[in-house]
Design a protein around this motif. Structure first.
Motif, PDB file in Angstrom:
ATOM      1  N   LEU A  20       3.874  -0.992  -7.290  1.00 54.27           N
ATOM      2  CA  LEU A  20       3.472   0.262  -8.554  1.00 54.27           C
ATOM      3  C   LEU A  20       3.900   1.682  -8.558  1.00 54.27           C
ATOM      4  O   LEU A  20       4.947   1.946  -8.485  1.00 54.27           O
ATOM      5  CB  LEU A  20       2.182  -0.011  -9.274  1.00 54.27           C
ATOM      6  N   ASN A  21       3.598   2.036  -7.112  1.00 56.30           N
ATOM      7  CA  ASN A  21       3.581   3.414  -6.733  1.00 56.30           C
ATOM      8  C   ASN A  21       5.546   4.063  -6.704  1.00 56.30           C
ATOM      9  O   ASN A  21       6.337   4.715  -6.847  1.00 56.30           O
ATOM     10  CB  ASN A  21       3.351   3.999  -6.099  1.00 56.30           C
ATOM     11  N   LEU A  22       6.263   2.737  -5.893  1.00 53.54           N
ATOM     12  CA  LEU A  22       7.660   2.804  -5.678  1.00 53.54           C
ATOM     13  C   LEU A  22       8.473   2.519  -7.086  1.00 53.54           C
ATOM     14  O   LEU A  22       9.249   3.547  -7.395  1.00 53.54           O
ATOM     15  CB  LEU A  22       8.013   1.803  -5.174  1.00 53.54           C
ATOM     16  N   PHE A  23       7.673   1.967  -7.800  1.00 52.88           N
ATOM     17  CA  PHE A  23       8.081   1.966  -9.793  1.00 52.88           C
ATOM     18  C   PHE A  23       8.337   3.043  -9.848  1.00 52.88           C
ATOM     19  O   PHE A  23       9.185   3.300 -10.656  1.00 52.88           O
ATOM     20  CB  PHE A  23       7.635   0.426 -10.418  1.00 52.88           C
ATOM     21  N   GLN A  24       6.625   3.717  -9.888  1.00 52.92           N
ATOM     22  CA  GLN A  24       6.713   5.084 -10.575  1.00 52.92           C
ATOM     23  C   GLN A  24       7.245   6.580 -10.209  1.00 52.92           C
ATOM     24  O   GLN A  24       7.350   6.839 -11.371  1.00 52.92           O
ATOM     25  CB  GLN A  24       4.786   4.996 -10.335  1.00 52.92           C
ATOM     26  N   ALA A  25       7.700   5.795  -8.986  1.00 50.04           N
ATOM     27  CA  ALA A  25       8.047   7.004  -8.364  1.00 50.04           C
ATOM     28  C   ALA A  25      10.070   7.163  -8.908  1.00 50.04           C
ATOM     29  O   ALA A  25      10.786   8.460  -9.387  1.00 50.04           O
ATOM     30  CB  ALA A  25       8.736   6.926  -7.001  1.00 50.04           C
TER      31      ALA A  25
END
Length: 1617
Positions: A278-283
């Motif tokens: 999810l952090n990758l998607f958010q980035a």
């Protein structure tokens, strides 16, 4: 923000104008950058400003700048056609010719090009490079100015190089490129930031547009984690991250019995893999959403985005690898490394002093460390509290969350539901009655999702319930330690009255004694003792006490007799060395003492012990003896008689000294002696001729002297001492007077700062915004009847004791005598206005400050002799240099009261009565000031015959009255202008109320500012504590910072009007007391929730003022002042030792409009940058506090209603598909969990804080009694109805914006509201939603199990409440004559085609409907998409019910059946369209043809229907099912059509849409009206409604049944008069 003001105290005179014009066209110095022609201003002004800045440093560069400005002007306007352009060019040219030689001599280089290049490089080295290295080390204004100057210098350099045919050096070009990029960044934008790093990112122009255009960030309808603070840059990924805790609990519960603890723990750790993804998607989303702003970003911001994305991608690869191919310990190490960048802020949370120190300066190493985890903001630094404060609110949330999670896991939601869920998963896939969209699914996961969805919503919503529970317990405990409610009744007041003088002198009189504070005070019941003597301290207390009691009498709260019983004697009495207490404290003491002495004659020890134990009795006996002694010595003049009396008293005094009085004298004759003295005092007081005969002739002349007030007051007190009985102890009888006395007495034992002397106290001002509300009730308004009752008559019945006291005060025995005296009509207006929500009431209350300060100044300045005489003696002095004049001057210096009457000038010019009443107020209170906006139309100075409007901020006061010989001129021009400040234009450009305050705040004075609303009141006894309150500004709150806003508690004085007013009063009272008590301490998130808080005036004037006035977004302007103060290192405290009166809305429609306004405002707060910044800068626990006490309350209210929707639509799917029948009673477990929530929320969330606070202040028996009585008066119905109001308007604002101010009015709403009015207001917010829920429940009960759960019953209760509460709480709602009038009014309003342009919504359904859907036209694209998406839910009815028809049930499950149903709907719609077209085209000229068409269609329909019935293709129940299916489908189509109005309005379909909407409203309104009309047939229902609505008034003597039935006798008597 308000427009910048041009501060000129008066209009410019002719000389100033000529001087400005002369200096403009004939300058003597360099051209002024501010006098550039408007057509050249934008391009030329920056150049001239730079020239002025560098003129002293390098005159040649300044010369070149002027030359470049001239070239630029020639380029922009070669022909000089613009206004004043030619003169401007000539001015520059003359200046250049004059200064060319002098500046050329000062040039340091060989050529102008080299000179410019050298200066630019020097400027860059000294300024720009330092800024680039310092980063955020310098202020924003410095950076902006330097970069703008550098850009202008480069433009000049480039122009000079081009003239000389020289290329600009590459180094300078590189430097300029970087400067140009920086210059674009440092441009002020007053908008909501898109990028989390608010320092350098680009900003958008409208926060609502951000929310609706960025679909990925529209998270308002998602269920957030418990206590999560929603920020503007939150997205779906943040929401998913908040689900991890819930996910982990489910993993533990699911595997609790099947696997070992280590395996379960290993599975729980898998949530971090999801976190990495999810952090990758958010980035990547952050990069995508900020892509357009990439050019305006600084390098380090762009680097932050890139590094975030790369790091997130690396962790997406590492997390699964370490989880799958390594030991758990290695994975834990990886998790710790993964979390390490965010650990620093959490560690610094425990050491707030270090974090505050590191955050305030722009320290590069620290910024680099925190750069990864926290975006940089200009504001919001140093907000952290002390370590002790952090520990307190951290423990609050740890206890709350631990309790909530444990209860949810073990008792309520997680663990109890694992068993039924596993059973459902193990059941084989049932045979569905509906066509499945996923036919290859092999398990019941869809069923589990359907059943668990409402449970998940409850999981996230019930944290608000736990907050209510924990905050109630903490607030109650905190209040108990602060001595709240220690004096609850008159009995408690009497028991502690003798300690009041000591408490008064300890708190309200400047002294050197240090009062106990904190823990010592919490466990202490002692107070500063004063000697029991009639000295200075006693005199001060008695004069203060009498001022309060006299104020009660002036307000008609007490009668003349109660006044006598409550007053303390202030006159000098040298023979007494003890305090003379009020008579109500000594009531019946003398008769009891006489009776005891008679019965216990000879038992002197017992008598002595009784007197020693009862100090009041001892004081009464001693005072009575001294008074009798003085009376007889005064009355008797004969030598022999006087000698005899002297001998008797000498003997008695001797026995008293020897303590032998009780043993030597015969006390059995005391009763007879007591009777004789009673008669004597009666004779003296009455002064009747027949009584004089009874007195000895020797006393006759003395009696005449006594009756001339020489001893009258003392004799009256002696008479009361001798005669009053125990009933006199229960004074005052008025409930409001009792409440005020007990609260004031109780507050003296609470913690408050010591009082400084008046000379040393902080000065302060009070400010009241006023628009056009009632100033003073007119005689016409008071006597005007509505439904047979006038306002005056209503007030007489609501306040019968106060009306009786008023008649006594004006010395009128009956109303007839009162009406016969003309000058008393003004007194009647004042009496009624003081009991309403009028400006007169507010002004009277606030001017008590003046009176209190004058008395306190007298205490500070008076010597012993003057103090013994009393302030009344000083007040009577007429000398200009008198002590009282000095006290008044000191009060004027320390206090200013300004009323911001926005439209005063308009009212005055139009002759409005409100302006005259305001003038009367200024005349009554000479210290009152009125600020207003003056609009003046003046002739233009440069052209003849044209006029222009000018706006001024003006301040006026009452002018000394002059008496003109012309009678027509009397009373004219009673005000005079003190200040007049010219404004650049109309100042009201935002919300009206905050703009009005901002306009008037410049006229306030002092260090503090109290904002008082127009519906507030104040009390003289509370005004005495104001200088103590102001000392709070000088004491650090929590040991960290000084408070910037002092919050005060409020008392709601409108509670007695009706049961609704009582409900609102209790709800509001719990919030302003126990609620705000917890917000301030321990949570540290109290903001400004409205008046009457006190502001640090200097702090707020230098930080944006006390009111944010931006349109729409600052609808709830009050709370933004608290946000602003907190973000700028301020703090807000709450103090309960002082209170201010507050009026609230008293009718259901008024209350609903108020709730709608607050819900709209909360929706705008959710989208505001202020909460965005608070969420980023608060630590986790303080963020939880902020969320659940602001927008979180409304978000959880929204989740409460959404839970009902999700539950019912899920059950609709289960019963129509046949799944619930296959699963048996397993889904019932889910409903049991939800049932516990429905009633827990009503009981705890609404009632628990109220019960706790009432219990603290009045006793828990009264609290329980009030709670039961509220339920009997249908409080649950009221609060459930208001839940729908909050839900509708909060969701509407989040989706479409458009929040607007709703004026509720502040009158007495005890009159009947028309049915059409209720329908207009509640149709979309309640009636439509209740109808939808009702249809859902009906379908569920038809096809579902016979079992009816508790949660289902609560939903039926909600449906009934939302449908009929407006009529249940409507006065005369079931009176037959009102019903008849309502039906006629409804038919007139609902008539089709009666609208049009200019027709108000109150007169036409069409106008109302167009206004009702107007918000959709201003919504964004994504708002429309979401609206259409939600409208699709109505098609579920049709999809499910069409397969339940007898022709298809258990026979056909093809989607073609659903498609055929749409074909039928299209035929019906086509038929309606044809009829509508025929009606419009043929209805007037070809009526016969139109009737033939209608009959033909009807016969065709009946033929088809009979054929289908005959062939058994349709059964009677199928007709009912078709109605249940088609009604929601038609409504869904209507909602979609309304959302797509721009697309379908052109082809002409809009008239059909309007017809469909009209049919729905006509049918819905008619169906609602039928049960109301039916209940109106039964008179007992109307009687029940009357008693239910006005029970409070009944208990105080209001015969409401007579009022609402017309009060014919009263009306007829008025007509005769």
């Amino acid at each position: 923000m308000p427009p910048k003001r041009s501060v000129s105290m008066n209009q410019p005179n002719r000389g100033q104008i000529l001087q400005t014009v002369f200096s403009h066209f004939f300058p003597v110095a360099s051209p002024d950058s501010e006098l550039v022609p408007s057509s050249l201003h934008e391009d030329i002004t920056p150049i001239l400003r730079v020239a002025k800045d560098v003129e002293d440093t390098n005159p040649r560069v300044a010369f070149l700048c002027h030359s470049h400005a001239l070239d630029k002007a020639n380029e922009l306007d070669p022909t000089s056609r613009g206004r004043d352009v030619r003169q401007f060019k000539n001015t520059i040219l003359q200046w250049l010719e004059k200064n060319n030689e002098s500046t050329l001599k000062a040039r340091q280089k060989s050529s102008d090009a080299h000179e410019m290049q050298s200066f630019y490089q020097q400027y860059g080295d000294e300024g720009i490079n330092d800024l680039l290295n310092a980063g955020a080390g310098s202020s924003s204004s410095q950076r902006t100015k330097i970069y703008q100057t550098a850009v202008v210098l480069y433009d000049v350099l480039d122009a000079v190089h081009r003239k000389a045919n020289i290329k600009v050096a590459a180094k300078i070009l590189e430097s300029h490129a970087e400067v140009e990029a920086k210059n674009k960044i440092y441009v002020p934008y007053n908008i909501l930031p898109l990028d989390p790093d608010s320092k350098n990112h680009a900003m958008m122009r409208d926060p609502k547009i951000v929310a609706v255009l960025k679909a990925i960030r529209y998270t308002s309808d998602l269920t957030w984690q418990i206590g999560h603070k929603i920020n503007d840059d939150e997205d779906v990924l943040d929401w998913l991250k908040t689900m991890f805790r819930f996910q982990a609990m489910i993993i533990i519960a699911w595997n609790e019995t099947s696997e070992s603890g280590g395996a379960v723990f290993h599975k729980v750790l898998s949530v971090f893999i999801t976190a990495a993804k999810l952090n990758l998607f958010q980035a990547f989303l952050d990069i995508a959403l900020s892509w357009k702003a990439r050019h305006s970003m600084s390098t380090h911001v762009r680097q932050r985005y890139i590094f975030k994305a790369v790091a997130a991608a690396v962790w997406v690869l590492l997390m699964p690898l370490t989880y799958a191919y390594s030991h758990t310990s290695i994975f834990i190490v990886a998790i710790l490394i993964y979390l390490s960048p965010n650990m620093l802020p959490e560690m610094l949370l425990l050491i707030p002093s270090i974090r505050r120190t590191l955050e305030k300066p722009d320290f590069r190493p620290v910024k680099l460390i925190m750069w990864w985890s926290q975006p940089e903001l200009y504001i919001g630094r140093g907000m952290h509290e002390s370590a002790w404060s952090i520990y307190k609110y951290m423990m609050f949330w740890i206890v709350l969350l631990t309790s909530k999670l444990a209860f949810s896991y073990y008792v309520e939601q997680i663990k109890p539901l694992m068993g039924p869920t596993k059973e459902i998963m193990s059941v084989p896939m049932p045979g569905y009655w509906l066509p499945e969209f996923f036919p290859h699914v092999k398990n019941n996961r869809g069923v589990v999702i359907t059943l668990w969805s409402p449970v998940i919503l409850v999981y996230f919503m019930d944290t608000q319930i736990w907050y209510a529970i924990v905050s109630t317990l903490v607030g109650g405990l905190y209040g108990a330690f602060r001595h709240i409610g220690e004096i609850q009744t008159l009995g408690m007041l009497r028991s502690r009255f003798q300690s009041l003088p000591g408490a008064f002198n300890a708190c309200l009189i400047p002294n050197e004694n240090t009062k106990e504070k904190g823990i010592k005070l919490a466990f202490s019941r002692k107070c500063h003792k004063i000697p029991n003597t009639n000295g200075k301290e006693a005199k001060q207390f008695s004069q203060m006490w009498n001022t309060i009691i006299n104020s009660f009498r002036e307000e008609d709260l007490i009668s003349n007799r109660e006044l006598e019983l409550l007053l303390m004697p202030c006159w000098a009495y040298p023979d007494l060395d003890f305090i003379r207490w009020p008579i109500f404290l000594l009531a019946s003491k003398i008769p009891i003492a006489v009776d005891i002495a008679k019965k216990r004659n000879g038992k002197h020890r017992e008598l002595k012990n009784i007197l020693a134990e009862d100090n009041c009795m001892s004081c009464a006996v001693r005072e009575c003896y001294a008074s009798i002694k003085k009376l007889l010595n005064t009355l008797v003049t004969g030598n022999s008689d006087l000698m005899l009396i002297t001998t008797v008293f000498t003997i008695i005094d001797t026995h008293i000294e020897k303590d032998t009085l009780l043993t030597e004298l015969n006390l059995s004759v005391l009763p007879d002696l007591h009777g004789h003295f009673v008669k004597l005092t009666e004779y003296v007081l009455q002064n009747k001729d027949k009584d004089k005969i009874q007195i000895v002739n020797v006393l006759l002349k003395i009696l005449e002297m006594v009756t001339k007030d020489i001893l009258k007051e003392e004799i009256k007190r002696l008479h009361l001492l001798l005669t009053v009985k125990e009933s006199a102890m229960d004074v005052p009888s008025n409930l409001e007077a009792r409440r005020r006395l007990t609260f004031f007495s109780n507050s003296l034992f609470m913690e408050m700062p010591g009082a400084p002397k008046i000379q040393n106290m902080l000065s302060f001002s009070a400010l009241t915004p006023y628009y056009s509300e009632d100033v003073l009730f007119s005689t016409f308004d008071l006597e005007k009847e509505n439904d047979g009752v006038s306002i005056l008559f209503y007030l007489q019945k609501i306040f019968p004791d106060e009306w009786k006291n008023f008649l006594e005060r004006v010395k009128c025995g009956t109303e007839e005598e009162l009406d016969a005296i003309d000058y008393l009509k003004e007194e009647i207006r004042l009496w009624a206005s003081y009991r309403g929500q009028t400006l007169t009431k507010t002004v009277r209350g606030m001017m008590y400050y003046q009176k209190a300060l004058e008395l306190q100044a007298f205490f500070d300045l008076a010597n012993e002799r003057e103090l013994m005489k009393g302030y009344k003696s000083a007040e009577a002095s007429s000398s200009g240099s008198s002590l009282w004049a000095e006290c008044q001057a000191l009060a004027d210096i320390k206090f200013t009261y300004v009323v911001a009457c926005q439209q005063y000038s308009i009212h005055k010019r139009s002759g409005d009565q409100r302006a005259k009443d305001i003038l009367t107020l200024m005349t009554t209170y000479p210290s009152l000031r009125v600020a207003y906006i003056d609009e003046v139309e003046q002739t233009h100075i440069y052209s003849k015959g044209t006029s222009e409007k000018f706006y001024y901020s003006a301040l006026v006061k009452a002018a000394p009255q002059t008496y003109s010989t012309d009678s027509s001129d009397s009373g004219h021009m009673l005000d005079q202008v003190i200040y007049q400040i010219k404004l650049p234009g109309p100042p009201i450009i935002g919300e009206g109320k905050p703009e009005n305050q901002n306009n008037a705040i410049i006229f306030t004075r002092g260090e503090a500012l109290q904002t008082i609303d127009m519906n507030q009141d104040y009390y003289i006894e509370e005004a005495f504590k104001m200088r103590n309150l102001l000392q709070e500004f000088l004491e650090k709150n929590g040991g960290v910072r000084y408070p910037t806003i002092l919050g005060l508690r409020e008392h709601i004085f409108t509670r007695s009007v009706s049961c609704l007013a009582w409900f609102m009063s209790n709800q509001e009272h719990s919030f302003v007391t126990i609620g705000q008590r917890v917000l301030a301490n321990p949570l540290k998130v109290r903001f400004h929730y409205g008046h009457p808080d006190v502001f640090d005036r200097v702090f707020h004037l230098t930080r944006g003022g006390v009111s944010k006035a931006s349109k729409v977004i600052n609808l709830s302007e009050d709370i933004f002042a608290g946000f602003n103060s907190t973000l700028r290192e301020g703090t807000v405290s709450h103090h309960e030792y002082i209170q201010v009166g507050k009026g609230r809305d008293v009718g259901l429609n008024q209350i609903s409009m108020f709730e709608a306004k607050i819900a709209n405002g909360s929706g705008e707060q959710t989208l505001s940058r202020d909460l965005y910044r608070l969420g980023h800068q608060f630590d986790f626990f303080r963020m939880l506090s902020c969320y659940f006490t602001t927008v979180g309350f409304y978000f959880c209210s929204m989740l409460t209603v959404l839970t009902v929707y999700v539950f019912l639509y899920g059950r609709l799917y289960l019963v129509l598909s046949g799944v619930e029948k296959e699963l048996g009673n397993k889904p019932m477990m889910m409903e049991i969990i939800l049932a516990s929530q429905s009633f827990v929320q009503i009981v705890f969330l609404m009632a628990m804080p109220m019960i706790m606070e009432i219990g603290l202040e009045r006793g828990f028996y009264d609290a329980l009694f009030d709670f039961v009585l509220m339920q009997l008066q249908l409080a649950s119905v009221f609060f459930t109805f208001q839940l729908g109001t909050k839900f509708h308007y909060y969701c509407k604002t989040l989706l479409h914006g458009g929040a607007e101010y709703r004026g509720t009015g502040r009158g007495f709403v005890v009159f009947h509201a028309k049915f059409a009015e209720n329908y207009r207001f509640y149709s979309r917010s309640h009636f439509v939603k209740a109808t939808e829920l009702g249809i859902l429940l009906l379908v569920y009960h038809i096809f579902g199990p016979t079992y009816i759960g508790l949660f289902t019953i609560s939903i039926w209760f909600m449906v009934g409440t939302w449908l009929f509460a407006p009529f249940l709480f409507n006065p005369s709602g079931f009176e037959w004559h009102e019903i008849v009038e309502d039906w006629a009014d409804w038919k007139k309003w609902i008539e089709y085609d009666n609208g049009g342009i200019g027709v108000p919504p109150e007169k036409s359904w069409e106008s109302w409907w167009e206004k009702d859907i107007e918000h959709l036209q201003h919504s964004g694209k994504w708002g429309i998409v979401v609206e259409i998406f939600f409208a699709l839910r109505f098609f579920i009815f049709q999809y499910g019910l069409v397969y339940q028809l007898s022709a298809f049930k258990n026979k056909y499950s093809s989607l073609w059946v659903f498609g055929a149903s749409w074909l039928l709907i299209l035929i019906l719609l086509l038929t309606v369209t044809v009829l509508d077209y025929a009606r419009r085209r043929l209805g007037t000229e070809f009526q016969l043809l139109f009737r033939i068409i209608k009959v033909s269609l009807f016969l065709a329909f009946m033929a088809i229907f009979i054929t289908l019935m005959t062939c058994r293709l349709i059964l009677p129940q199928d007709v009912f099912l078709c109605m249940l299916a088609l009604i929601p489908t038609g409504w869904g189509l209507l909602l979609i059509a309304q959302s797509c109005k721009p697309l379908i309005q052109q082809p002409g379909i809009w008239s059909w849409v309007m017809t469909l909407a009209w049919v729905y409203d006509l049918v819905m309104g008619s169906l609602l009206f039928i049960p109301i009309a039916f209940m109106a047939w039964f008179p007992f229902i109307s009687e029940f409604q009357t008693r239910m609505l006005f029970n409070q008034a009944f208990s105080r003597g209001l015969h409401i049944s007579r009022i609402l039935s017309g009060q014919r006798k009263h009306r007829s008597s008025k007509n005769k008069d």
